[in-house]
Write a protein that holds these residues in place. Structure first.
Motif, mmCIF file in Angstrom:
data_model
loop_
_atom_site.group_PDB
_atom_site.id
_atom_site.type_symbol
_atom_site.label_atom_id
_atom_site.label_comp_id
_atom_site.label_asym_id
_atom_site.label_seq_id
_atom_site.Cartn_x
_atom_site.Cartn_y
_atom_site.Cartn_z
ATOM 1 N N ALA A 92 -8.846 -14.244 17.520
ATOM 2 C CA ALA A 92 -9.939 -13.270 17.380
ATOM 3 C C ALA A 92 -10.132 -12.615 18.742
ATOM 4 O O ALA A 92 -10.466 -13.288 19.711
ATOM 5 C CB ALA A 92 -11.206 -13.957 16.918
ATOM 6 N N TRP A 93 -9.899 -11.307 18.802
ATOM 7 C CA TRP A 93 -10.032 -10.562 20.053
ATOM 8 C C TRP A 93 -11.347 -9.809 20.079
ATOM 9 O O TRP A 93 -11.673 -9.083 19.149
ATOM 10 C CB TRP A 93 -8.908 -9.539 20.190
ATOM 11 C CG TRP A 93 -7.549 -10.101 20.457
ATOM 12 C CD1 TRP A 93 -7.049 -10.504 21.655
ATOM 13 C CD2 TRP A 93 -6.498 -10.297 19.511
ATOM 14 N NE1 TRP A 93 -5.750 -10.946 21.507
ATOM 15 C CE2 TRP A 93 -5.391 -10.823 20.199
ATOM 16 C CE3 TRP A 93 -6.374 -10.083 18.136
ATOM 17 C CZ2 TRP A 93 -4.189 -11.136 19.572
ATOM 18 C CZ3 TRP A 93 -5.183 -10.395 17.512
ATOM 19 C CH2 TRP A 93 -4.106 -10.915 18.231
ATOM 20 N N SER A 94 -12.104 -9.976 21.149
ATOM 21 C CA SER A 94 -13.330 -9.205 21.376
ATOM 22 C C SER A 94 -12.995 -8.135 22.392
ATOM 23 O O SER A 94 -12.422 -8.430 23.438
ATOM 24 C CB SER A 94 -14.434 -10.100 21.944
ATOM 25 O OG SER A 94 -14.739 -11.134 21.068
ATOM 26 N N TYR A 95 -13.379 -6.912 22.105
ATOM 27 C CA TYR A 95 -13.025 -5.813 23.000
ATOM 28 C C TYR A 95 -14.203 -5.308 23.815
ATOM 29 O O TYR A 95 -14.021 -4.814 24.908
ATOM 30 C CB TYR A 95 -12.401 -4.661 22.208
ATOM 31 C CG TYR A 95 -11.106 -5.056 21.543
ATOM 32 C CD1 TYR A 95 -9.995 -5.399 22.292
ATOM 33 C CD2 TYR A 95 -11.002 -5.117 20.162
ATOM 34 C CE1 TYR A 95 -8.801 -5.775 21.703
ATOM 35 C CE2 TYR A 95 -9.815 -5.486 19.558
ATOM 36 C CZ TYR A 95 -8.722 -5.813 20.325
ATOM 37 O OH TYR A 95 -7.549 -6.189 19.725
ATOM 38 N N GLU A 96 -15.418 -5.396 23.293
ATOM 39 C CA GLU A 96 -16.573 -4.890 24.023
ATOM 40 C C GLU A 96 -17.425 -6.021 24.575
ATOM 41 O O GLU A 96 -17.648 -6.099 25.767
ATOM 42 C CB GLU A 96 -17.403 -3.966 23.129
ATOM 43 C CG GLU A 96 -16.694 -2.660 22.844
ATOM 44 C CD GLU A 96 -17.583 -1.672 22.128
ATOM 45 O OE1 GLU A 96 -18.813 -1.770 22.263
ATOM 46 O OE2 GLU A 96 -17.035 -0.812 21.435
ATOM 47 N N GLU A 97 -17.926 -6.856 23.712
ATOM 48 C CA GLU A 97 -18.762 -7.983 24.145
ATOM 49 C C GLU A 97 -17.907 -9.243 24.166
ATOM 50 O O GLU A 97 -17.364 -9.630 23.136
ATOM 51 C CB GLU A 97 -19.949 -8.164 23.202
ATOM 52 C CG GLU A 97 -20.935 -7.027 23.287
ATOM 53 C CD GLU A 97 -22.198 -7.307 22.487
ATOM 54 O OE1 GLU A 97 -22.541 -8.483 22.299
ATOM 55 O OE2 GLU A 97 -22.823 -6.339 22.054
ATOM 56 N N PRO A 98 -17.790 -9.900 25.310
ATOM 57 C CA PRO A 98 -16.924 -11.082 25.402
ATOM 58 C C PRO A 98 -17.294 -12.196 24.428
ATOM 59 O O PRO A 98 -16.433 -12.878 23.913
ATOM 60 C CB PRO A 98 -17.108 -11.555 26.843
ATOM 61 C CG PRO A 98 -17.663 -10.411 27.582
ATOM 62 C CD PRO A 98 -18.403 -9.569 26.596
ATOM 63 N N GLY A 99 -18.561 -12.365 24.135
ATOM 64 C CA GLY A 99 -18.988 -13.466 23.276
ATOM 65 C C GLY A 99 -19.012 -13.147 21.797
ATOM 66 O O GLY A 99 -19.367 -14.013 20.994
ATOM 67 N N ALA A 100 -18.623 -11.960 21.392
ATOM 68 C CA ALA A 100 -18.750 -11.556 19.991
ATOM 69 C C ALA A 100 -17.955 -12.464 19.059
ATOM 70 O O ALA A 100 -18.487 -12.953 18.058
ATOM 71 C CB ALA A 100 -18.318 -10.098 19.819
ATOM 72 N N ALA A 101 -16.701 -12.720 19.357
ATOM 73 C CA ALA A 101 -15.872 -13.560 18.482
ATOM 74 C C ALA A 101 -16.406 -14.985 18.446
ATOM 75 O O ALA A 101 -16.489 -15.605 17.387
ATOM 76 C CB ALA A 101 -14.423 -13.551 18.955
ATOM 77 N N ALA A 102 -16.784 -15.495 19.608
ATOM 78 C CA ALA A 102 -17.295 -16.872 19.680
ATOM 79 C C ALA A 102 -18.592 -17.014 18.891
ATOM 80 O O ALA A 102 -18.816 -18.043 18.243
ATOM 81 C CB ALA A 102 -17.502 -17.275 21.139
ATOM 82 N N LYS A 103 -19.449 -16.000 18.916
ATOM 83 C CA LYS A 103 -20.702 -16.049 18.160
ATOM 84 C C LYS A 103 -20.436 -16.085 16.653
ATOM 85 O O LYS A 103 -21.090 -16.830 15.919
ATOM 86 C CB LYS A 103 -21.576 -14.849 18.514
ATOM 87 C CG LYS A 103 -22.196 -14.955 19.884
ATOM 88 C CD LYS A 103 -22.981 -13.710 20.243
ATOM 89 C CE LYS A 103 -23.493 -13.836 21.673
ATOM 90 N NZ LYS A 103 -24.216 -12.665 22.128
#
Length: 188
Positions: A92-103
C-alpha cells in the motif's frame, strides 16, 4: 518456430521490465509504503480493503516479491526489505500523507475477526524500514496534513490574540475604574 519462441521470450521480458519500472515509479513518488500479508483473507474482504485504500488516496497492489526486489535494486534499504519480501505480499503506497495507508490498515484490523487475518509485515518511510509494531503504533497515529495545518494556524494566531488582549487591557481597566468610581459615588 524458433523466431516465434524468441519473440515470445522477448515480449515476456519487455512485460517484466515494464512491471519493474511501474513498481519502481511508485516507490520513487511515495511518501510511505506498508507491506502486508493478506493470507487467509476472502476476496470480499480484500475488495473492501481496496475500497478503503482508494477512499484514503492510497494505492494498493499485490506484487511478486522478485519484481519488488528488482525494482528496489541499488536502494540503501533493499537489503533490509529482503526478509519482508517472502510469501504473499501486498503493498500500500501513500503519496500525500505518510500515515494514510497505515491508518486504513489499523482501522481494518480493528474491524472484527475478519480484519485480523491482514498482517503488517513492515513499513517504509523516507528510506527507513520500520517494523510492524512501528507501522501500527507510530505511522498510523501521525497527524494528517489538515490536522497539522490547524495546529500551525493556531500557533500563528496565539501571539496575535495575546497582542489584541494587551491592547484592550488599558481601555478595559479604565472602564473598570470608572465603574468603581460610579459605585463609590452612589455609596454602594
Amino acid at each position: 518456430m524458433a523466431t516465434e519462441a524468441g519473440a515470445t521470450v522477448k515480449s515476456q521480458i519487455a512485460e517484466k521490465n515494464a512491471e519493474i519500472a511501474e513498481v519502481r515509479a511508485r516507490f520513487d513518488k511515495m511518501t510511505a509504503a506498508v507491506f502486508l500479508d493478506y493470507k487467509g483473507m476472502t476476496v470480499e474482504n480484500v475488495t473492501r480493503l481496496r475500497a478503503q485504500f482508494r477512499k484514503a488516496g492510497v494505492e494498493y497492489k499485490v506484487v511478486k516479491n522478485t519484481l519488488v526486489k528488482q525494482a528496489l535494486k541499488g536502494e540503501a534499504y533493499s537489503d533490509k526489505l529482503k526478509p519482508v519480501l517472502v510469501g504473499m505480499t501486498g503493498i500500500a503506497w501513500s503519496y500525500e500523507e505518510p500515515g494514510a495507508a497505515a491508518k486504513v490498515v489499523k482501522a481494518f484490523r480493528k474491524d472484527g475477526p475478519l480484519g485480523e487475518k491482514l498482517q503488517i509485515k513492515a513499513g517504509l518511510i523516507e528510506g527507513s524500514v520500520i517494523d510492524a509494531a512501528a507501522v501500527e503504533n507510530e505511522l498510523a497515529t501521525m497527524p494528517g496534513k489538515d490536522e497539522l495545518r490547524a495546529k500551525l494556524l493556531a500557533t500563528f494566531q496565539a501571539p496575535l490574540q495575546q497582542f489584541v488582549a494587551l491592547l484592550n487591557a488599558p481601555a478595559q481597566n479604565f472602564v473598570y475604574l470608572l465603574s468603581a468610581k460610579e459605585r463609590q459615588a452612589n455609596g454602594e
